[in-house]
Design a protein around this motif. Structure first.
Motif, PDB file in Angstrom:
ATOM      1  N   VAL A   1       0.246  -1.257  -0.269  1.00 10.73           N
ATOM      2  CA  VAL A   1      -0.064   0.403  -0.082  1.00 10.73           C
ATOM      3  C   VAL A   1       0.626   1.498  -0.503  1.00 10.73           C
ATOM      4  CG1 VAL A   1      -1.969  -1.424   0.943  1.00 10.73           C
ATOM      5  CG2 VAL A   1      -0.318   0.138   2.644  1.00 10.73           C
ATOM      6  N   LEU A   2       1.604   1.259   0.638  1.00 12.98           N
ATOM      7  CA  LEU A   2       2.873   1.985   0.375  1.00 12.98           C
ATOM      8  C   LEU A   2       3.892   2.085  -0.850  1.00 12.98           C
ATOM      9  CD1 LEU A   2       3.749   2.644   4.087  1.00 12.98           C
ATOM     10  CD2 LEU A   2       2.227   3.762   3.002  1.00 12.98           C
ATOM     11  N   GLY A   3       4.364   1.131  -1.416  1.00 19.21           N
ATOM     12  CA  GLY A   3       5.113   1.084  -2.874  1.00 19.21           C
ATOM     13  C   GLY A   3       5.443  -0.012  -3.344  1.00 19.21           C
ATOM     14  N   LYS A   4       6.437  -0.115  -4.057  1.00 16.62           N
ATOM     15  CA  LYS A   4       6.498  -1.111  -5.018  1.00 16.62           C
ATOM     16  C   LYS A   4       8.470  -1.418  -4.966  1.00 16.62           C
ATOM     17  CE  LYS A   4       2.141  -0.621  -7.964  1.00 16.62           C
ATOM     18  NZ  LYS A   4       2.632  -1.049  -9.865  1.00 16.62           N
ATOM     19  N   VAL A   5       7.972  -2.677  -5.542  1.00 18.72           N
ATOM     20  CA  VAL A   5       9.773  -2.902  -5.094  1.00 18.72           C
ATOM     21  C   VAL A   5      10.379  -4.468  -7.041  1.00 18.72           C
ATOM     22  CG1 VAL A   5      12.128  -4.730  -4.439  1.00 18.72           C
ATOM     23  CG2 VAL A   5      10.665  -3.359  -2.764  1.00 18.72           C
ATOM     24  N   SER A   6      10.546  -3.804  -7.576  1.00 20.78           N
ATOM     25  CA  SER A   6      10.895  -4.465  -8.614  1.00 20.78           C
ATOM     26  C   SER A   6      12.419  -5.385  -9.240  1.00 20.78           C
ATOM     27  CB  SER A   6      10.145  -3.859  -9.581  1.00 20.78           C
ATOM     28  OG  SER A   6       9.559  -3.552  -9.605  1.00 20.78           O
ATOM     29  N   VAL A   7      12.284  -6.127  -9.149  1.00 26.35           N
ATOM     30  CA  VAL A   7      13.370  -6.933  -8.696  1.00 26.35           C
ATOM     31  C   VAL A   7      13.947  -7.882  -9.888  1.00 26.35           C
ATOM     32  CG1 VAL A   7      13.722  -6.900  -6.625  1.00 26.35           C
ATOM     33  CG2 VAL A   7      12.776  -8.323  -7.569  1.00 26.35           C
ATOM     34  N   LEU A   8      15.221  -8.676  -9.801  1.00 25.46           N
ATOM     35  CA  LEU A   8      15.496  -9.526 -11.574  1.00 25.46           C
ATOM     36  C   LEU A   8      16.686 -10.580 -10.502  1.00 25.46           C
ATOM     37  CD1 LEU A   8      14.947 -10.924 -13.893  1.00 25.46           C
ATOM     38  CD2 LEU A   8      17.190  -9.606 -14.804  1.00 25.46           C
ATOM     39  N   GLY A   9      15.578 -11.674 -10.159  1.00 25.12           N
ATOM     40  CA  GLY A   9      17.362 -12.499  -9.277  1.00 25.12           C
ATOM     41  C   GLY A   9      17.723 -12.702  -8.489  1.00 25.12           C
TER      42      GLY A   9
ATOM     43  N   ARG B   1       4.519  -1.652   7.803  1.00 23.87           N
ATOM     44  CA  ARG B   1       3.681  -1.431   8.483  1.00 23.87           C
ATOM     45  C   ARG B   1       2.879  -0.044   9.436  1.00 23.87           C
ATOM     46  NH1 ARG B   1       3.068  -7.025   9.567  1.00 23.87           N
ATOM     47  NH2 ARG B   1       4.760  -7.894  10.487  1.00 23.87           N
ATOM     48  N   LYS B   2       1.726   0.354   9.252  1.00 22.09           N
ATOM     49  CA  LYS B   2       1.119   1.196   9.043  1.00 22.09           C
ATOM     50  C   LYS B   2       1.661   2.068   7.947  1.00 22.09           C
ATOM     51  CE  LYS B   2      -0.069   0.640  14.754  1.00 22.09           C
ATOM     52  NZ  LYS B   2       0.588   1.200  15.627  1.00 22.09           N
ATOM     53  N   ASP B   3       2.830   2.963   8.605  1.00 24.83           N
ATOM     54  CA  ASP B   3       2.640   4.534   7.766  1.00 24.83           C
ATOM     55  C   ASP B   3       4.603   4.133   7.223  1.00 24.83           C
ATOM     56  OD1 ASP B   3       0.384   5.632   7.482  1.00 24.83           O
ATOM     57  OD2 ASP B   3       1.157   6.867   9.362  1.00 24.83           O
ATOM     58  N   ARG B   4       5.159   2.982   7.554  1.00 21.61           N
ATOM     59  CA  ARG B   4       6.369   2.937   7.103  1.00 21.61           C
ATOM     60  C   ARG B   4       6.008   2.031   6.347  1.00 21.61           C
ATOM     61  NH1 ARG B   4      11.494   3.014  11.274  1.00 21.61           N
ATOM     62  NH2 ARG B   4      12.789   1.741  10.261  1.00 21.61           N
ATOM     63  N   PHE B   5       7.815   2.022   5.204  1.00 13.69           N
ATOM     64  CA  PHE B   5       7.705   1.412   4.568  1.00 13.69           C
ATOM     65  C   PHE B   5       9.383   0.451   4.565  1.00 13.69           C
ATOM     66  CE2 PHE B   5       8.558   0.836  -0.158  1.00 13.69           C
ATOM     67  CZ  PHE B   5       8.493  -0.453  -0.796  1.00 13.69           C
ATOM     68  N   ASP B   6      10.087  -0.397   4.649  1.00 12.46           N
ATOM     69  CA  ASP B   6      11.349  -0.523   4.422  1.00 12.46           C
ATOM     70  C   ASP B   6      11.421  -1.987   3.702  1.00 12.46           C
ATOM     71  OD1 ASP B   6      10.187  -0.444   7.083  1.00 12.46           O
ATOM     72  OD2 ASP B   6      12.167  -0.235   8.244  1.00 12.46           O
ATOM     73  N   VAL B   7      12.850  -1.674   3.017  1.00 13.91           N
ATOM     74  CA  VAL B   7      13.038  -2.844   1.908  1.00 13.91           C
ATOM     75  C   VAL B   7      14.888  -2.688   2.323  1.00 13.91           C
ATOM     76  CG1 VAL B   7      13.717  -3.283  -0.584  1.00 13.91           C
ATOM     77  CG2 VAL B   7      11.215  -1.479  -0.002  1.00 13.91           C
ATOM     78  N   THR B   8      15.488  -4.112   1.706  1.00 14.92           N
ATOM     79  CA  THR B   8      16.788  -4.453   2.194  1.00 14.92           C
ATOM     80  C   THR B   8      17.467  -5.652   1.071  1.00 14.92           C
ATOM     81  OG1 THR B   8      16.252  -3.558   4.949  1.00 14.92           O
ATOM     82  CG2 THR B   8      18.814  -4.910   3.867  1.00 14.92           C
TER      83      THR B   8
ATOM     84  N   VAL C   1      16.982   0.938   2.678  1.00 16.67           N
ATOM     85  CA  VAL C   1      15.636   2.580   2.599  1.00 16.67           C
ATOM     86  C   VAL C   1      14.503   2.136   3.682  1.00 16.67           C
ATOM     87  CG1 VAL C   1      14.806   2.129   0.794  1.00 16.67           C
ATOM     88  CG2 VAL C   1      15.037   3.822   1.080  1.00 16.67           C
ATOM     89  N   TYR C   2      14.305   2.932   4.166  1.00 17.24           N
ATOM     90  CA  TYR C   2      12.973   3.386   5.424  1.00 17.24           C
ATOM     91  C   TYR C   2      12.821   4.594   4.644  1.00 17.24           C
ATOM     92  CZ  TYR C   2      13.929   4.624   9.462  1.00 17.24           C
ATOM     93  OH  TYR C   2      14.976   5.781  10.111  1.00 17.24           O
ATOM     94  N   PHE C   3      11.138   4.161   4.026  1.00 12.69           N
ATOM     95  CA  PHE C   3      10.514   5.514   4.134  1.00 12.69           C
ATOM     96  C   PHE C   3       9.065   5.596   5.199  1.00 12.69           C
ATOM     97  CE2 PHE C   3      11.515   4.546   0.057  1.00 12.69           C
ATOM     98  CZ  PHE C   3      12.403   5.286  -0.607  1.00 12.69           C
ATOM     99  N   GLU C   4       8.701   6.856   5.969  1.00 12.32           N
ATOM    100  CA  GLU C   4       7.900   7.131   7.124  1.00 12.32           C
ATOM    101  C   GLU C   4       8.038   8.487   7.128  1.00 12.32           C
ATOM    102  OE1 GLU C   4       6.940   5.251  11.930  1.00 12.32           O
ATOM    103  OE2 GLU C   4       9.229   5.197  10.764  1.00 12.32           O
ATOM    104  N   ASP C   5       6.226   8.654   6.727  1.00 11.74           N
ATOM    105  CA  ASP C   5       5.911  10.150   6.512  1.00 11.74           C
ATOM    106  C   ASP C   5       6.322  10.817   5.859  1.00 11.74           C
ATOM    107  OD1 ASP C   5       3.962   9.653   8.881  1.00 11.74           O
ATOM    108  OD2 ASP C   5       5.147  10.202  10.725  1.00 11.74           O
ATOM    109  N   GLY C   6       6.354   9.872   4.737  1.00 15.57           N
ATOM    110  CA  GLY C   6       7.371  11.024   3.268  1.00 15.57           C
ATOM    111  C   GLY C   6       8.998  11.200   3.525  1.00 15.57           C
TER     112      GLY C   6
END
Length: 302
Positions: free
Chosen positions: A162-170, A178-185, A208-213
Motif C-alpha cells: 500500500v506504500l510502495g513497490k519493489v521490482s527485482v531480477l533474481g 507496517r502502518k505508515d512505514r515502508f522498509d526495503v533491504t 531504505v525506509y520511508f515514514e511520513d514522507g
C-alpha cells in the motif's frame, strides 16, 4: 399295440374322446385301475390356458423397454461425467485463476514456494496474495506485513504494497510495510524501489525506509533478515511500532499505562525470550512491565 398307439389311446381317454368300443377295450386293460387313480388325482388341478396374444405382447414390450433401461443408464453416466468434468474445471480455476493467499499468524512464520520456485518467508502477522495463472509473464505479489524473498533467476519480479513497490531480477531482499512505514533491504542483486514519486536502486547491503514522507538510507552486514533467526532488528523505530512487533512475534497483548516516549529505538530484541524482550523495552523507556496473564502484559511508568 405299440407304445405310440398306446399313448394316443391314453390321451384320447383323458380327453373323453374314445368310442364305446375303444372305451370297453381300454377298461379291459390290466393297467386301467392305475390310470383311473391318476385321472382322479389330477382332475382338480387347473392348468392356465396358453394365451398366445398375451405372450407375444409381453415379448414385444420387453424388447421395447430393454433399450430404454440401457439408454437411461448411459444418460446417468453422462450426467455423472459432466458433473465430474465441471468439478475438475472449477478446481482448476480455483487453483490457477483465483487469488492465492498465504498467511503467517501472530507468533508464527510461514515459508512457501512460488510457481517459479522463488522462496518466500512471511514474518508473523503478515500475508501475501498472488495469482498462479500466467505467472511467468506476471510475477506480481501483494504484501501486507513483512516478507523475505529469494527470487529465482529470470524475469521481472514485483512486490506491491500500500506504500510502495519493489521490482527485482533474481535477487534476495526483504520488504516490510507496517502502518505508515515502508522498509526495503537488499541482500543480493539489485532492487528498484518505488515510493510515491521517488525511485531508487538498492545494491547488496543497502537499506531504505520511508515514514511520513521521509526517506532514511542505511546499511547492513547480514546475509538475511535478523527476524529469520531469533532476533528483531529495529532502525530508528518508535515505541508503538516496537510493541506492535513484539505482540505479533509472541502473540501477546500489550497495554501501556504511561505517556508514550518519542525516543526512537535502534537495536535488537529477541523473539525467543519474552522476558528479555520486555526488560529491554522497560529499561530503554523507563517503564515497568507486569504480566497479568501469560498472554497479557502491562507497561506502567516508574
Amino acid at each position: 399295440m405299440n407304445a405310440m398307439e398306446k399313448n394316443h389311446i391314453l390321451a384320447k381317454w383323458l380327453n373323453n374322446e374314445l368310442t364305446e368300443d375303444q372305451l370297453a377295450e381300454f377298461k379291459a386293460n390290466p393297467d386301467n385301475e392305475k390310470y383311473e387313480q391318476i385321472k382322479n388325482y389330477t382332475a382338480h388341478l387347473e392348468v392356465p390356458l396358453f394365451n398366445e396374444e398375451k405372450v407375444l405382447e409381453h415379448v414385444i414390450n420387453h424388447k421395447k423397454t430393454t433399450p430404454k433401461v440401457i439408454a437411461s443408464y448411459k444418460k446417468w453416466l453422462f450426467k455423472v461425467a459432466a458433473v465430474f468434468i465441471i468439478g475438475l474445471g472449477i478446481v482448476f480455476m480455483m487453483q490457477n485463476f483465483a487469488l492465492q493467499t498465504q498467511y503467517a499468524l501472530y507468533g508464527k512464520k510461514t515459508t512457501f514456494l512460488l510457481p517459479d520456485n522463488s522462496k518466500v518467508v512471511l514474518n508473523a502477522g503478515s500475508e501475501i496474495k498472488y495469482k498462479k495463472w500466467n505467472w511467468d509473464n506476471n510475477r506480481n505479489l501483494e504484501l501486507d506485513g513483512e516478507a523475505y524473498f529469494k527470487v529465482a533467476k529470470g524475469k521481472k519480479f514485483e512486490v506491491t504494497t500500500v506504500l510502495g513497490k519493489v521490482s527485482v531480477l533474481g535477487t534476495q531482499f526483504n520488504v516490510k510495510v507496517r502502518k505508515d512505514r515502508f522498509d526495503v533491504t537488499c541482500f543480493e542483486g539489485r532492487v528498484l524501489v518505488r515510493y510515491q514519486e521517488k525511485e531508487l536502486i538498492l545494491s547488496p547491503g543497502q537499506v531504505v525506509y520511508f515514514e511520513d514522507g521521509k526517506q532514511i538510507n542505511s546499511t547492513i552486514a547480514t546475509a538475511q533478515p535478523e527476524w529469520m533467526g531469533n532476533t528483531i532488528a529495529f532502525n530508528k523505530e518508535n515505541l508503538r511500532n516496537i510493541l506492535d512487533e513484539i505482540q505479533r512475534q509472541y502473540n501477546v497483548s500489550i497495554e501501556v499505562k504511561a505517556k508514550y516516549s518519542s525516543e526512537l529505538f535502534t537495536g535488537k530484541i529477541p523473539i525467543n525470550n519474552l522476558d528479555v524482550a520486555l526488560q529491554i523495552i522497560a529499561t530503554t523507556y523507563h517503564l515497568e512491565s507486569k504480566k497479568i496473564t501469560a498472554n497479557k502484559i502491562i507497561f506502567e511508568g516508574k
